[in-house]
Motif scaffolding. Structure first.
Motif, mmCIF file in Angstrom:
data_model
loop_
_atom_site.group_PDB
_atom_site.id
_atom_site.type_symbol
_atom_site.label_atom_id
_atom_site.label_comp_id
_atom_site.label_asym_id
_atom_site.label_seq_id
_atom_site.Cartn_x
_atom_site.Cartn_y
_atom_site.Cartn_z
ATOM 1 N N LEU A 354 -54.311 51.630 4.670
ATOM 2 C CA LEU A 354 -53.363 51.174 5.058
ATOM 3 C C LEU A 354 -51.779 52.135 5.412
ATOM 4 O O LEU A 354 -51.328 52.749 6.224
ATOM 5 C CB LEU A 354 -51.861 50.299 4.431
ATOM 6 C CG LEU A 354 -52.437 48.706 4.857
ATOM 7 C CD1 LEU A 354 -52.114 47.694 3.480
ATOM 8 C CD2 LEU A 354 -52.674 48.443 6.225
ATOM 9 N N TRP A 355 -52.317 53.470 4.351
ATOM 10 C CA TRP A 355 -51.319 54.867 4.477
ATOM 11 C C TRP A 355 -51.677 55.248 5.425
ATOM 12 O O TRP A 355 -51.073 56.018 5.700
ATOM 13 C CB TRP A 355 -51.904 55.833 2.869
ATOM 14 C CG TRP A 355 -51.310 56.805 3.090
ATOM 15 C CD1 TRP A 355 -49.528 57.482 2.834
ATOM 16 C CD2 TRP A 355 -51.826 58.041 4.152
ATOM 17 N NE1 TRP A 355 -49.904 58.258 2.753
ATOM 18 C CE2 TRP A 355 -50.446 59.340 3.599
ATOM 19 C CE3 TRP A 355 -52.714 58.362 4.263
ATOM 20 C CZ2 TRP A 355 -50.351 60.243 4.048
ATOM 21 C CZ3 TRP A 355 -53.277 59.752 5.507
ATOM 22 C CH2 TRP A 355 -51.983 60.811 4.908
ATOM 23 N N HIS A 356 -52.851 55.230 6.060
ATOM 24 C CA HIS A 356 -53.398 55.971 7.296
ATOM 25 C C HIS A 356 -53.156 55.645 8.260
ATOM 26 O O HIS A 356 -53.206 56.432 9.538
ATOM 27 C CB HIS A 356 -55.356 56.722 7.618
ATOM 28 C CG HIS A 356 -55.946 57.275 6.636
ATOM 29 N ND1 HIS A 356 -55.865 56.806 5.342
ATOM 30 C CD2 HIS A 356 -56.081 58.719 7.149
ATOM 31 C CE1 HIS A 356 -56.429 58.297 4.468
ATOM 32 N NE2 HIS A 356 -56.715 59.623 5.788
ATOM 33 N N GLY A 357 -52.625 54.846 8.408
ATOM 34 C CA GLY A 357 -52.368 53.260 9.585
ATOM 35 C C GLY A 357 -51.753 52.168 9.008
ATOM 36 O O GLY A 357 -52.267 51.559 8.860
ATOM 37 N N SER A 358 -50.782 51.848 10.669
ATOM 38 C CA SER A 358 -50.636 50.593 10.361
ATOM 39 C C SER A 358 -51.278 49.643 11.018
ATOM 40 O O SER A 358 -51.026 49.294 12.536
ATOM 41 C CB SER A 358 -48.644 50.958 10.386
ATOM 42 O OG SER A 358 -48.318 51.010 12.277
ATOM 43 N N SER A 359 -51.837 49.122 11.075
ATOM 44 C CA SER A 359 -53.086 48.144 11.871
ATOM 45 C C SER A 359 -54.233 47.669 10.992
ATOM 46 O O SER A 359 -54.992 48.616 9.688
ATOM 47 C CB SER A 359 -53.516 48.925 13.262
ATOM 48 O OG SER A 359 -54.844 48.618 12.970
ATOM 49 N N ALA A 360 -54.669 46.911 11.792
ATOM 50 C CA ALA A 360 -55.759 46.085 10.770
ATOM 51 C C ALA A 360 -57.397 46.887 10.819
ATOM 52 O O ALA A 360 -57.492 46.839 9.743
ATOM 53 C CB ALA A 360 -55.812 44.813 11.096
ATOM 54 N N ARG A 361 -57.636 47.270 12.035
ATOM 55 C CA ARG A 361 -58.775 48.423 11.717
ATOM 56 C C ARG A 361 -58.339 49.795 10.438
ATOM 57 O O ARG A 361 -59.424 49.931 9.536
ATOM 58 C CB ARG A 361 -58.875 48.899 13.079
ATOM 59 C CG ARG A 361 -57.516 50.187 13.773
ATOM 60 C CD ARG A 361 -58.525 50.082 15.486
ATOM 61 N NE ARG A 361 -56.815 50.987 15.641
ATOM 62 C CZ ARG A 361 -56.597 51.867 15.553
ATOM 63 N NH1 ARG A 361 -57.568 52.976 15.313
ATOM 64 N NH2 ARG A 361 -55.434 52.686 16.088
ATOM 65 N N TYR A 362 -57.464 49.801 10.525
ATOM 66 C CA TYR A 362 -57.593 51.397 9.130
ATOM 67 C C TYR A 362 -57.116 50.211 7.546
ATOM 68 O O TYR A 362 -58.251 50.804 7.148
ATOM 69 C CB TYR A 362 -55.903 51.782 9.172
ATOM 70 C CG TYR A 362 -55.499 52.623 10.299
ATOM 71 C CD1 TYR A 362 -56.477 53.969 10.055
ATOM 72 C CD2 TYR A 362 -54.730 52.335 11.021
ATOM 73 C CE1 TYR A 362 -55.870 54.626 11.469
ATOM 74 C CE2 TYR A 362 -54.506 53.325 12.476
ATOM 75 C CZ TYR A 362 -55.190 54.594 12.405
ATOM 76 O OH TYR A 362 -55.164 55.182 13.186
ATOM 77 N N LEU A 363 -56.884 49.303 8.241
ATOM 78 C CA LEU A 363 -56.705 48.193 6.281
ATOM 79 C C LEU A 363 -58.849 48.037 6.814
ATOM 80 O O LEU A 363 -59.285 48.215 4.864
ATOM 81 C CB LEU A 363 -56.481 46.714 6.422
ATOM 82 C CG LEU A 363 -56.659 46.114 5.516
ATOM 83 C CD1 LEU A 363 -56.521 46.759 4.167
ATOM 84 C CD2 LEU A 363 -56.475 44.454 5.553
#
Lengths: 522, 340
Positions: A354-363
């Motif tokens: 989640l630190w890398h980006g706000s999207s389900a794919r980052y999670l």
């Protein structure tokens, strides 16, 4: 202000010249002015967030110090029991201060980073909300983590709080590392920032070489490959053969490394020219033999931040202890110890994603990385047994090479979640790789239709080879040190070659998008 | 430090030398081929300067104007030369010369004011360095461009190695008599092409950012008391329509300047879009340019005080080679007609 722009070169040249012309006691003040100038040029409208972070963390540090002092004064002369009770009270108050300041800073970061995502999710779920998102201030993730690290260390009593807000501001906003880190620790960086520095030819030259090396990596490799990565992996449509996607993922690995490590090289080089040593953020990650090792060698400062400030507190927390006790009863004592570690690992990786980006794919990307690491820990005993049965020596070159290639391949596949247009696209790309590989597509000219010419591939390929050769040479120590030992003529020639290669083969100027560093957006 | 600094300076000088060498190697052969470079050489012998884009260099023949009326003129026109660059060119023209008349084709008024990279690059590469140069650069620079690239063109052309073609293209000197380009090809206007435009008396909205440069040009010429003729050269120019013409006319009238809209006077001018266009009415061919220039010469002679330079030795010295080159190109195009 792009690190690879003439604007930044002119800015840094001015900062450096005045820095060494000033008396030592004025140098840190000049650096602070340079930090603010850099920030105002890049993100004037959002500078308030930086000041909010600086002020709250600095004030939080002072409050913690005051509580420590008060605790020391009030516990003087008390018996052991009373001391313990008094200290527990102060610890609670300290925890409150720490939690409040961290909540303000990480809360602001979360709102800026995730509000848009959350609102779009709510909208998708049918809630009658509009899309709302905030612009991200320059380097917000990096300075928030750096400042938070300082506050936690002060809370833990690792070092005293900084009384001078200007000095703290200098640490929190040191401009070379503002855009994409590394995330420095106060005890490693602060004293260097406040010290007097005189120009040292060796450090100046080493720093300049490092800057040129970073610019070379960014312009010749990363920015040249960027159109292909954008047109292939980040495209909304999935219409290529699996082999083309796999090639794209491999090239993305090199692009990302050249981009991020190139930016870090410029950061470290600039700092070195100012007489300041900044922590290294990479240690030849492509030669890692496992995913776990890879993440200890890639973005080292973020990894160590998560380890020190999230993993250990999480793994040693009361809920994890309870989980351990529960698992001990169910799976036995060995797993009673391991499962809390696995759970903490997964938790940290979810946050890393989640630190890398706000999207389900980052999670998903974070969880997959965590999952691979946990799985490899679980399967390690079986690996060992299998190796013994097959007669494979773990120190043999072939086995190590296999491990390196396996790790690289695995990480390339995992990176699909980090770059695909949507989570669905990421799965579709993986599907294509495993079901419609079609290797012939690699040779039918498809790759040349994706924004990089044959000459562009050749140039970037040469750049990648140079990068790998330098990585190999680093096994024998600093490459700049090795060059320096061969005399100043070679040092100058290397600088000249790097500058001319970037000038001639770099992807910049009219017709190219001035690409911001990828990690800038994190 | 005492030994370090001279070494650094030495390596920097070596780098600059290499950059200069690479600049020469990668320099695009067309970099310096702007009409402005030619104009500097003839500025003191030019009475009329025509400014505009391809409609002007195709449609206005300074050679015909000289032959028929003794008007010494020059086409300061390039492909996609937008009004922002016209403004700075007029300032540069007025800085280095005092022409009797400036004629500006307004065909480009409704196009985005950002100049084309190539056209403005050629002009800036040949414009003399001055505060005006810097102003022109700032106003017309495109994404990714740096001022330093004019000093070290390798910064602009560094990826020419990518083209893998190092042959040089000959300069347009001699191939563009007084700035005109001769095209002998005839591609008649199709029946379906709506030209000339039907005037319904309506106006349209032209963005202020587009009109800004036209207004600045008019204000500049009025302030400098420089005679200016605003003209619409015949042709179905991109972004132009009868409504745009009416809007521009209103702007011109608000400044007390007339607009010579030749799209509405094709018969009078003698332009026939079945014979006089090289691409079905967007641009005039050399026959159209001849017809237009002969009519325009008469108009200028009637309405402006422009001297007849024929027979004056210094002008004859300038024009005789141009006439020779013009007629040679004419014959060549008649034999082997070509288009843009």
């Amino acid at each position: 202000m792009l690190f690879t722009s003439f604007r930044f070169a002119a800015f840094f040249a001015l900062v450096l010249t005045v820095y060494y012309l000033l008396p030592g006691r004025r140098q840190w003040q000049w650096l602070l002015a340079a930090n603010f100038a850099f920030y105002f040029i890049g993100s004037l409208r959002l500078a308030g967030w930086l000041f909010m972070s600086i002020l709250t963390v600095w004030a939080g540090g002072l409050a913690l110090a005051a509580l420590d002092k008060k605790a020391a004064e009030q516990t003087k002369g008390l018996d052991r029991q009373a001391k313990k009770a008094m200290r527990a009270g102060f610890t609670r108050r300290k925890k409150g201060v720490l939690a409040l300041v961290l909540l303000i800073n990480f809360g602001a970061l979360a709102v800026m980073k995730y509000a848009g995502w959350v609102f779009s999710l709510l909208q998708k779920l049918g809630a009658g909300v509009g899309i709302w998102s905030l612009a991200m201030p320059l380097g917000v993730s990096f300075y928030t983590f750096q400042a938070a690290g300082y506050l936690i260390d002060v809370y833990r009593g690792k070092y005293p709080a900084q009384n001078n807000p200007a000095r703290f501001a200098l640490f929190a906003s040191f401009f070379p590392q503002m855009i994409q880190g590394p995330i420095s620790r106060y005890d490693q960086l602060a004293n260097q920032l406040f010290a007097t520095h005189r120009p040292d030819p060796q450090q100046l030259l080493f720093g300049f070489q490092r800057i040129l090396w970073g610019v070379f990596k960014k312009l010749v490799v990363a920015d040249r490959l960027a159109p292909l990565v954008q047109n292939l992996l980040a495209s909304p449509t999935i219409d290529q053969a699996g082999s083309v996607y796999l090639a794209g993922l491999v090239l993305y690995a090199f692009q990302l490394y050249a981009d991020f490590s190139g930016g870090i090289d410029v950061t470290i080089g600039c700092a070195q020219m100012l007489g300041i040593r900044v922590t290294e953020n990479f240690h030849r990650p492509f030669f890692s033999k496992s995913v776990d090792e890879y993440w200890r060698r890639w973005h080292i400062t973020l990894g160590s931040w998560f380890r020190d400030y999230l993993f250990y507190p999480l793994a040693l927390s009361a809920p994890m202890a309870r989980l351990g006790r529960l698992c001990k009863g169910v799976f036995g004592p060995a797993y009673g110890k391991k499962i809390p570690i696995y759970a903490a690992t997964m938790g940290v990786w979810a946050v890393t994603g989640l630190w890398h980006g706000s999207s389900a794919r980052y999670l998903l990307w974070g969880l997959c990385n965590g999952g691979v690491i946990v799985l490899s820990m679980l399967l390690e005993p079986w690996y060992q047994k299998a190796r013994q049965r097959l007669g494979i020596r773990s120190e043999s070159t072939v086995w190590r090479l296999f491990q390196v290639v396996r790790t690289f391949g695995l990480l390339c596949l995992l990176r699909v979640f980090d770059n695909a247009y949507t989570t669905g696209n990421a799965f579709a790309i993986l599907g294509r790789i495993f079901t419609r590989f079609e290797p012939a597509a690699l040779l039918d000219g498809t790759l040349l239709q994706l924004g990089v010419t044959a000459q562009g591939f050749f140039t970037a390929g040469l750049g990648v080879c140079v990068m790998l050769c330098v990585s190999l040479a680093q096994r024998h120590g600093s490459v700049r040190g090795q060059i320096a030992r061969r005399g100043p003529a070679l040092q100058g020639a290397v600088c000249l070659l790097l500058a001319l290669a970037s000038l001639l083969f770099g992807a910049y100027g009219v017709g190219y998008n001035a690409a911001q560093f990828i990690y800038f957006s994190f | 430090m005492k030994r370090f600094l001279p070494r650094v300076i030495g390596w920097c000088l070596l780098f600059l030398m290499c950059a200069a060498l690479l600049s020469q190697l990668t320099l695009h052969p067309e970099e310096g081929n702007s009409p402005l470079r030619e104009y500097y050489a003839v500025a003191d012998k030019t009475d009329v300067v025509f400014l505009g884009a391809s409609q002007v260099f195709c449609g206005v023949s300074p050679t015909e104007l000289y032959e028929e009326y003794g008007i010494s003129s020059f086409d300061m026109a390039n492909g996609n030369q937008y009004m922002s660059m016209d403004y700075f060119l007029i300032r540069e023209i007025l800085r280095v010369s005092s022409p009797s008349l400036i004629v500006l084709d307004v065909s480009t008024v409704n196009r985005a004011p950002e100049s084309s990279d190539w056209s403005h690059r050629q002009y800036l590469a040949t414009m003399k360095f001055s505060p005006l140069w810097w102003e022109a650069y700032q106003a017309t620079r495109v994404e990714g461009e740096t001022a330093l690239s004019y000093l070290f063109p390798v910064l602009r052309y560094h990826d020419r190695w990518n083209e893998m073609s190092w042959h040089s293209t000959p300069s347009w000197q001699g191939s563009r008599p007084a700035g005109q380009m001769l095209y002998g090809r005839i591609v008649p206007q199709a029946e379906t092409t709506e030209y000339p435009f039907v005037d319904d008396g309506q106006t349209t909205t032209v963005e202020e950012s587009h009109l800004k440069w036209l207004k600045k040009i008019i204000e500049l010429c009025q302030a400098e008391e420089q005679p200016l003729l605003l003209v619409k050269v015949p042709g179905k120019a991109e972004g132009w329509s009868a409504q745009v013409a009416n809007t521009v006319l209103q702007v011109c009238e608000s400044y007390g300047e007339p607009l010579l809209d030749l799209d509405r006077r094709l018969e009078e001018v003698g332009v026939d879009m079945q014979l006089h266009t090289l691409d079905g009415s967007a641009h005039l061919n050399m026959y159209g340019a001849q017809a237009l220039s002969r009519w325009l010469g008469g108009y200028l002679r009637q309405n402006y005080e422009i001297p007849d330079r024929r027979g004056q030795q210094e002008y004859e010295q300038l024009w005789q080679p141009i006439l020779k080159s013009y007629h040679a190109l004419w014959d060549q195009q008649e034999a082997q007609p070509q288009g843009m």
